[in-house]
Design an enzyme around this catalytic site. Structure first.
Site, PDB file in Angstrom:
ATOM      1  N   LYS A   1       0.848  -1.191   0.000  1.00  0.00           N
ATOM      2  CA  LYS A   1       0.000   0.000   0.000  1.00  0.00           C
ATOM      3  C   LYS A   1       0.883   1.240   0.000  1.00  0.00           C
ATOM      4  O   LYS A   1       1.798   1.355   0.814  1.00  0.00           O
ATOM      5  CB  LYS A   1      -0.914  -0.010   1.225  1.00  0.00           C
ATOM      6  CG  LYS A   1      -1.956   1.089   1.226  1.00  0.00           C
ATOM      7  CD  LYS A   1      -2.871   0.974   2.447  1.00  0.00           C
ATOM      8  CE  LYS A   1      -3.899   2.085   2.462  1.00  0.00           C
ATOM      9  NZ  LYS A   1      -4.743   2.031   3.687  1.00  0.00           N
TER      10      LYS A   1
ATOM     11  N   HIS B   1      -0.299   4.592   0.106  1.00  0.00           N
ATOM     12  CA  HIS B   1      -0.950   5.805   0.583  1.00  0.00           C
ATOM     13  C   HIS B   1      -1.575   5.539   1.946  1.00  0.00           C
ATOM     14  O   HIS B   1      -1.799   4.392   2.330  1.00  0.00           O
ATOM     15  CB  HIS B   1      -2.041   6.260  -0.399  1.00  0.00           C
ATOM     16  CG  HIS B   1      -3.138   5.256  -0.571  1.00  0.00           C
ATOM     17  ND1 HIS B   1      -3.007   4.158  -1.386  1.00  0.00           N
ATOM     18  CD2 HIS B   1      -4.370   5.162  -0.003  1.00  0.00           C
ATOM     19  CE1 HIS B   1      -4.129   3.445  -1.334  1.00  0.00           C
ATOM     20  NE2 HIS B   1      -4.960   4.028  -0.502  1.00  0.00           N
TER      21      HIS B   1
END
Length: 226
Positions: A104, A106
């Site tokens: 991931k 963000h």
């Protein structure tokens, strides 16, 4: 056999987690039995499961560790349930941690879900079952890449009692030798077979003579002696 092991075996069957039939495993092996911890879906099931894991972890490793790491995806609810149970049963706050399958980039970024790992953390890995040791081959580098952690041990619910990737010793024994940390299970397949053979569970005979013969044949090829 200890009473809690008998109860856990029946709990797996009643929860439709431990099944018998014809299955192809992640390792590619054809097996007459299959365990799927993803079938624990209710609150009461997860509560009981967490307590079984917490008790087994405490019995084997004590309470001197910081993090329960559950490899994605099935290890995520296992680690959460066991952390809750550990706090309830032993009064110690253990952090849960897991990995993401996809990185991931963000928000809560990175590969970890839950607690971050810190240098010096003592970690217990928690999984549903280890057939060949392949999952630890994937998990160990992730843990070591994130921080300088100490692996206290591995806890699985079922030891299938099969040879590992090297084909010479049991998967849990191979993990101990390869990675240098202990690996244990709540119950073994030998105990499961002993308890369920020609015994009624959930209103039916789970392991009859035909199934027992299929299990014996499977272990002639892949298993430690049953």
């Amino acid at each position: 056999m200890e009473q809690y092991k008998k109860e856990f075996i029946e709990f797996m069957v009643e929860s439709d987690v431990l099944k018998f039939g014809d299955f192809t495993l992640k390792s590619g092996r054809k097996s007459p039995f299959f365990m799927n911890a993803g079938a624990y879906v209710t609150g009461s099931q997860l509560m009981r499961l967490g307590e079984y894991y917490a008790a087994a972890i405490y019995e084997n490793y004590g309470g001197d560790f910081d993090v329960l790491f559950g490899p994605a995806y099935k290890g995520i609810p296992l680690s959460v349930a066991a952390c809750i149970a550990f706090s309830k049963l032993y009064g110690k706050e253990i952090r849960y941690c897991s990995n993401r399958k996809e990185l991931k980039d963000h928000g809560d970024s990175g590969i970890l879900l839950g607690s971050k790992l810190k240098d010096g953390d003592r970690v217990v890995i928690i999984e549903d079952v280890t057939t060949s040791g392949k999952s630890i081959e994937e998990t160990f580098p992730i843990l070591k890449a994130c921080a300088n952690v100490e692996i206290v041990g591995l806890m699985v619910s079922l030891n299938r009692m099969e040879v590992g990737l090297g084909g010479k010793m049991g998967a849990l024994d191979e993990i101990r030798e390869t990675y240098g940390f202990p690996a244990n299970a709540i119950v073994t397949m030998e105990e499961v077979t002993e308890h369920l053979y020609n015994r009624s569970c959930n209103g039916k005979i789970v392991i009859d003579d035909t199934l027992k013969a299929a299990i014996d044949e499977y272990y002639k090829e892949y298993g430690m002696k049953l």
